[in-house]
Structures are given as C-alpha cells and as structure tokens.
Design a protein around this motif. Structure first.
Motif, PDB file in Angstrom:
ATOM      1  N   VAL A  56       0.848  -1.181   0.000  1.00  0.00           N
ATOM      2  CA  VAL A  56       0.000   0.000   0.000  1.00  0.00           C
ATOM      3  C   VAL A  56       0.890   1.240   0.000  1.00  0.00           C
ATOM      4  O   VAL A  56       1.735   1.383   0.886  1.00  0.00           O
ATOM      5  CB  VAL A  56      -0.906   0.023   1.263  1.00  0.00           C
ATOM      6  CG1 VAL A  56      -1.761   1.265   1.304  1.00  0.00           C
ATOM      7  CG2 VAL A  56      -1.737  -1.238   1.355  1.00  0.00           C
ATOM      8  N   PRO A  57       0.713   2.157  -0.942  1.00  0.00           N
ATOM      9  CA  PRO A  57       1.510   3.382  -0.915  1.00  0.00           C
ATOM     10  C   PRO A  57       1.102   4.274   0.261  1.00  0.00           C
ATOM     11  O   PRO A  57      -0.065   4.329   0.636  1.00  0.00           O
ATOM     12  CB  PRO A  57       1.206   4.057  -2.243  1.00  0.00           C
ATOM     13  CG  PRO A  57      -0.050   3.438  -2.739  1.00  0.00           C
ATOM     14  CD  PRO A  57      -0.184   2.091  -2.101  1.00  0.00           C
ATOM     15  N   VAL A  58       2.082   4.960   0.827  1.00  0.00           N
ATOM     16  CA  VAL A  58       1.816   5.975   1.846  1.00  0.00           C
ATOM     17  C   VAL A  58       1.549   7.266   1.082  1.00  0.00           C
ATOM     18  O   VAL A  58       2.440   7.790   0.416  1.00  0.00           O
ATOM     19  CB  VAL A  58       3.008   6.142   2.810  1.00  0.00           C
ATOM     20  CG1 VAL A  58       2.729   7.252   3.823  1.00  0.00           C
ATOM     21  CG2 VAL A  58       3.334   4.827   3.511  1.00  0.00           C
ATOM     22  N   PRO A  59       0.313   7.783   1.125  1.00  0.00           N
ATOM     23  CA  PRO A  59      -0.027   8.944   0.302  1.00  0.00           C
ATOM     24  C   PRO A  59       0.749  10.204   0.701  1.00  0.00           C
ATOM     25  O   PRO A  59       1.119  10.383   1.867  1.00  0.00           O
ATOM     26  CB  PRO A  59      -1.521   9.148   0.570  1.00  0.00           C
ATOM     27  CG  PRO A  59      -1.999   7.904   1.218  1.00  0.00           C
ATOM     28  CD  PRO A  59      -0.815   7.279   1.904  1.00  0.00           C
ATOM     29  N   GLU A  60       0.993  11.041  -0.283  1.00  0.00           N
ATOM     30  CA  GLU A  60       1.575  12.370  -0.030  1.00  0.00           C
ATOM     31  C   GLU A  60       0.612  13.178   0.833  1.00  0.00           C
ATOM     32  O   GLU A  60      -0.604  13.043   0.704  1.00  0.00           O
ATOM     33  CB  GLU A  60       1.785  13.116  -1.357  1.00  0.00           C
ATOM     34  CG  GLU A  60       2.970  12.664  -2.147  1.00  0.00           C
ATOM     35  CD  GLU A  60       4.298  13.098  -1.554  1.00  0.00           C
ATOM     36  OE1 GLU A  60       4.346  14.093  -0.792  1.00  0.00           O
ATOM     37  OE2 GLU A  60       5.288  12.420  -1.854  1.00  0.00           O
ATOM     38  N   GLY A  61       1.158  14.013   1.678  1.00  0.00           N
ATOM     39  CA  GLY A  61       0.349  14.965   2.420  1.00  0.00           C
ATOM     40  C   GLY A  61      -0.300  14.421   3.686  1.00  0.00           C
ATOM     41  O   GLY A  61      -0.951  15.186   4.403  1.00  0.00           O
ATOM     42  N   VAL A  62      -0.153  13.139   3.989  1.00  0.00           N
ATOM     43  CA  VAL A  62      -0.753  12.613   5.214  1.00  0.00           C
ATOM     44  C   VAL A  62       0.135  12.969   6.399  1.00  0.00           C
ATOM     45  O   VAL A  62       1.342  13.200   6.254  1.00  0.00           O
ATOM     46  CB  VAL A  62      -0.949  11.075   5.165  1.00  0.00           C
ATOM     47  CG1 VAL A  62      -1.909  10.681   4.055  1.00  0.00           C
ATOM     48  CG2 VAL A  62       0.374  10.349   5.055  1.00  0.00           C
ATOM     49  N   PHE A  72      -1.131   8.221  10.052  1.00  0.00           N
ATOM     50  CA  PHE A  72      -1.211   7.145   9.060  1.00  0.00           C
ATOM     51  C   PHE A  72      -0.629   5.850   9.620  1.00  0.00           C
ATOM     52  O   PHE A  72      -1.222   4.773   9.473  1.00  0.00           O
ATOM     53  CB  PHE A  72      -0.480   7.558   7.782  1.00  0.00           C
ATOM     54  CG  PHE A  72      -0.629   6.566   6.672  1.00  0.00           C
ATOM     55  CD1 PHE A  72      -1.714   6.623   5.810  1.00  0.00           C
ATOM     56  CD2 PHE A  72       0.319   5.554   6.479  1.00  0.00           C
ATOM     57  CE1 PHE A  72      -1.868   5.693   4.786  1.00  0.00           C
ATOM     58  CE2 PHE A  72       0.170   4.625   5.453  1.00  0.00           C
ATOM     59  CZ  PHE A  72      -0.923   4.700   4.611  1.00  0.00           C
ATOM     60  N   TRP A 106       8.149   4.788   0.292  1.00  0.00           N
ATOM     61  CA  TRP A 106       6.953   5.161   1.033  1.00  0.00           C
ATOM     62  C   TRP A 106       5.824   4.174   0.705  1.00  0.00           C
ATOM     63  O   TRP A 106       4.815   4.516   0.130  1.00  0.00           O
ATOM     64  CB  TRP A 106       6.543   6.615   0.809  1.00  0.00           C
ATOM     65  CG  TRP A 106       7.513   7.512   1.507  1.00  0.00           C
ATOM     66  CD1 TRP A 106       8.456   8.298   0.935  1.00  0.00           C
ATOM     67  CD2 TRP A 106       7.663   7.668   2.922  1.00  0.00           C
ATOM     68  NE1 TRP A 106       9.189   8.931   1.902  1.00  0.00           N
ATOM     69  CE2 TRP A 106       8.718   8.568   3.141  1.00  0.00           C
ATOM     70  CE3 TRP A 106       7.021   7.123   4.040  1.00  0.00           C
ATOM     71  CZ2 TRP A 106       9.154   8.954   4.407  1.00  0.00           C
ATOM     72  CZ3 TRP A 106       7.446   7.506   5.308  1.00  0.00           C
ATOM     73  CH2 TRP A 106       8.489   8.407   5.479  1.00  0.00           C
ATOM     74  N   GLU A 107       6.093   2.929   1.134  1.00  0.00           N
ATOM     75  CA  GLU A 107       5.175   1.834   0.880  1.00  0.00           C
ATOM     76  C   GLU A 107       5.046   0.977   2.131  1.00  0.00           C
ATOM     77  O   GLU A 107       6.043   0.626   2.755  1.00  0.00           O
ATOM     78  CB  GLU A 107       5.726   0.982  -0.269  1.00  0.00           C
ATOM     79  CG  GLU A 107       4.945  -0.271  -0.547  1.00  0.00           C
ATOM     80  CD  GLU A 107       5.648  -1.158  -1.546  1.00  0.00           C
ATOM     81  OE1 GLU A 107       5.212  -1.152  -2.707  1.00  0.00           O
ATOM     82  OE2 GLU A 107       6.618  -1.839  -1.159  1.00  0.00           O
TER      83      GLU A 107
END
Length: 194
Positions: free
Chosen positions: A115-121, A126, A155-156
């Motif tokens: 699962v990618p760690v989204p930008e801006g979180v 998270f 960032w996964e």
C-alpha cells in the motif's frame, strides 16, 4: 522487527514441483537460525488464487539485523543466487506484529498487500492507523499472524499475514506456504514497534 522478501519470477511453464522439492530438501536449514523470527517459504503458481505469474518468494520477519545479515552474507542466500541469479531483496522496517486466533496452527497460505503511503498525510496518524489495521487483520478468523512494515525509500507499507485456511480473510496477493521456519517467533515484538 525487520521484514524482508525476494521474488524469483519463473517461466510460465516452469515445473513448480522443482520448487516444492527444493523446499522439502532444504527448508529445515533455517529452523534454528539465530535472529530469525519467521521465514515463510512461499510460492505462487500462475492461475492459482488469481496469480498472473509463477514465483518462489520467501518472506522473512527478523528479530535482529545480525541474523538477517548473517543469512545474506554468510552463505545460505548464495544457494538461490547460484541457482536463479541475484534477486532484488526488499526490506521494510517493522511497524506492528500480532499473533492470530490460529497462532498455533500450521499456515496454509500467506497474503501480501503493498500500500503506498499517500503524499500529504500526517505520518504519525497514518502509521497509527496501519497498526490498528494490523490488529484487525490478526483478529480475523483463521489468522496465524499479521505483520505490517514500511519501506521509507518507496513510502510503501507491506501487510503480511499467514492463514490456517486456504481461503484467507485478507486482500492482496495469495501465496502457498510450503514450509515455515520460526525459531524466534515467540521473540518477535508484538503490537506497535515504536
């Protein structure tokens, strides 16, 4: 805890009996490996559980980096390197690990979800939610264990779970478990890893 996996993607017509025989022959070699929590000897066959490929893809949960490095640089890893070529070895830093209600059962399948760690979180929020999700995953019927780790270079997140039934209650890529070496499983830290 440190997670690690390499994947050897094989030709579509490869005789996967060769992989089964290989694991039958050498799978026990890490049954008492110092620093190893769990090694799941995993295999996917094209067309089974929806897999588009045939792969040999062991997954590791390490208690120590010394144990991991000893495996990689001390000899055993040279076996697959010599037979199949040097694969990319993915590594993730541990976030959480929990035993499931079937913790004492032999796992039949494993599920891996990336699962990618989204930008801006907000990273703390998270990651806290990832830990809670790991607990929910471990709490499902038939779970042997659930572990979540993160690769900060990509960032996964990776969610890894073992199941005592052939139909797991998890989303992701499904692998057959051919053998489980678990010399330090009871020493793997549980819960949140920070």
């Amino acid at each position: 805890m440190h997670a690690m996996q390499y994947e050897l993607t094989l030709p579509a017509d490869y005789d996967m009996g060769i992989i089964r025989d290989r694991v039958d022959r050498i799978g026990h070699a890490l049954d008492d490996w110092d620093g190893l929590g769990v090694k799941a000897y995993l295999m996917r066959e094209r067309g089974v559980h929806g897999s588009p490929v045939s792969q040999y893809a062991p997954f590791y949960l390490w208690n120590t980096t010394e144990g991991m490095n000893s495996f990689l640089w001390g000899g055993p890893f040279q076996g697959p390197v010599g037979d199949f070529g040097r694969p990319v070895v993915r590594q993730w830093t541990g976030l959480a690990h929990e035993g499931g209600d079937a913790a004492d059962s032999a796992p039949l399948v494993a599920v891996r979800q990336r699962v990618p760690v989204p930008e801006g979180v907000v990273l703390a929020e998270f990651m806290d939610e990832a830990v809670r999700e790991n607990g929910r995953l471990a709490g499902r019927d038939g779970a042997v264990l659930a572990a979540t780790a993160v690769d900060t270079s990509r960032w996964e997140l990776v969610r890894f779970s073992l199941w005592a039934r052939r139909t797991p209650d998890a989303e992701g890529e499904v692998f057959q478990v051919l053998h489980l070496s678990a010399p330090g499983r009871k020493s793997l830290p549980t819960g949140r890893q920070w």
